[in-house]
Design an enzyme around this catalytic site. Structure first.
Site, PDB file in Angstrom:
ATOM      1  N   GLY A   2      -0.155   6.840  -1.863  1.00 53.09           N
ATOM      2  CA  GLY A   2      -0.310   5.625  -2.657  1.00 53.09           C
ATOM      3  C   GLY A   2      -0.220   5.932  -4.143  1.00 53.09           C
ATOM      4  N   CYS A   3      -0.844   5.098  -4.945  1.00 47.30           N
ATOM      5  CA  CYS A   3      -0.821   5.276  -6.402  1.00 47.30           C
ATOM      6  C   CYS A   3      -1.303   6.669  -6.782  1.00 47.30           C
ATOM      7  CB  CYS A   3      -1.714   4.218  -7.053  1.00 47.30           C
ATOM      8  SG  CYS A   3      -1.941   4.459  -8.828  1.00 47.30           S
ATOM      9  N   PHE A   4      -0.525   7.356  -7.610  1.00 50.09           N
ATOM     10  CA  PHE A   4      -0.892   8.738  -7.943  1.00 50.09           C
ATOM     11  C   PHE A   4      -2.117   8.848  -8.832  1.00 50.09           C
ATOM     12  CE2 PHE A   4       3.260   8.698 -10.710  1.00 50.09           C
ATOM     13  CZ  PHE A   4       2.751   7.718 -11.553  1.00 50.09           C
ATOM     14  N   MET A  43       1.586  -0.712  -9.971  1.00 47.13           N
ATOM     15  CA  MET A  43       0.324  -0.868  -9.285  1.00 47.13           C
ATOM     16  C   MET A  43      -0.148  -2.315  -9.388  1.00 47.13           C
ATOM     17  SD  MET A  43       0.753   2.170 -10.817  1.00 47.13           S
ATOM     18  CE  MET A  43       0.725   3.898 -10.379  1.00 47.13           C
TER      19      MET A  43
END
Length: 214
Positions: free
Chosen positions: A36-38, A1
Site C-alpha cells: 500500500g502507501c509507502f 493517497m
C-alpha cells in the site's frame, strides 16, 4: 493517497515467528517490501531495531516512469515500495517479514490497502537474493497453512524487479508530518501496533533517510 480511515480490515496482530529462518551473512543486507502507501510501510520499518535505513520508492517498471505522478496512474507496473537496509546480526529477514505481515498491511487484499486502490498499491515482496526468496515463500505458505487470516495471502513475490527511490518529499513522511490527516487516519496505528505487539523489535528512535536517497 486517499484520506479516509482504513477501517478494521487492517487490524494488526502478533504473528508467529517463521519456521524457516533466514541464513544471512553478517553484513548489511537489503530487501524491498510493498504494502500500500509507502508512507506507512516506511514508518513501520524505520522503527524496527536493526534497520539502518528505509527508503520509500517504486519497485518494478522502468526508470523513465518512476515518479509519483506516473506511478499514481496505475499503468506503470510499479508498486509503491520501501527498500529496507538492515543488520542481520540484529534483525533477520524472516523477522522483518513477521513484522510486515503483522502490522504493516492486510496481505489478503489484492491491489489495494485501506483507502488506496490500484496495482501500484499491491502487496508484494521483492527479495534481494535467492535466500530471501525461499524464506519469503516459506513464510507465506506457513501463514496460509495456519488459516489465521481466513483468506489466502495475496502477497506476490516478484524477483529481479528494480527499485527507484521516490521524491525527497516522500522520505521520512510519517516522522515529519505526524499530524497529516492521512497519517492520522491510516498509518499512525501501525507504528503504535509495532511497539505494542513487538516491543522487543522496536527501535528507540526511527532511522531517518534525512537526505535524497541514492
Amino acid at each position: 493517497m486517499t484520506i479516509e480511515r482504513a477501517g478494521a480490515e487492517e487490524a494488526s496482530r502478533r504473528l508467529p515467528a517463521a519456521a524457516t529462518p533466514a541464513r544471512e551473512p553478517a553484513r548489511l543486507q537489503s530487501a524491498v517490501f510493498a504494502g500500500g502507501c509507502f508512507w506507512g510501510v516506511q514508518g513501520v520499518f524505520q522503527n524496527v531495531r536493526g534497520v539502518t535505513q528505509a527508503v520509500s520508492g517504486y519497485a518494478g517498471g522502468d526508470g523513465a516512469s518512476a515518479n509519483y505522478q506516473a506511478v499514481s496512474s496505475g499503468r506503470t507496473r510499479h508498486a509503491e515500495a520501501v527498500r529496507v537496509t538492515y543488520d542481520p546480526r540484529v534483525v533477520s529477514y524472516d523477522t522483518l517479514l513477521r513484522v510486515f505481515f503483522s502490522v504493516a498491511l492486510d496481505p489478503t487484499l489484492v491491489d489495494r490497502q485501506g483507502p488506496d486502490h490500484g496495482p501500484q498499491y499491491r502487496s508484494a515482496l521483492f527479495p534481494g537474493n535467492a535466500e530471501q526468496g525461499a524464506v519469503a515463500r516459506a513464510y507465506i505458505a506457513q501463514l496460509d497453512a495456519s488459516g489465521g487470516y481466513g483468506a489466502p495471502v495475496a502477497t506476490r513475490i516478484e524477483l529481479g524487479a528494480p527499485f527507484y527511490p521516490a521524491e525527497a518529499y516522500h522520505q521520512d513522511f510519517m516522522v515529519l508530518h505526524p499530524g497529516h490527516p492521512y497519517i492520522v487516519a491510516n498509518d499512525a496505528a501501525k507504528v503504535r501496533d509495532l511497539k505494542r505487539f513487538f516491543p522487543e523489535f522496536a527501535a528507540p528512535a526511527p532511522a531517518l533517510v534525512g537526505h535524497d536517497p541514492a
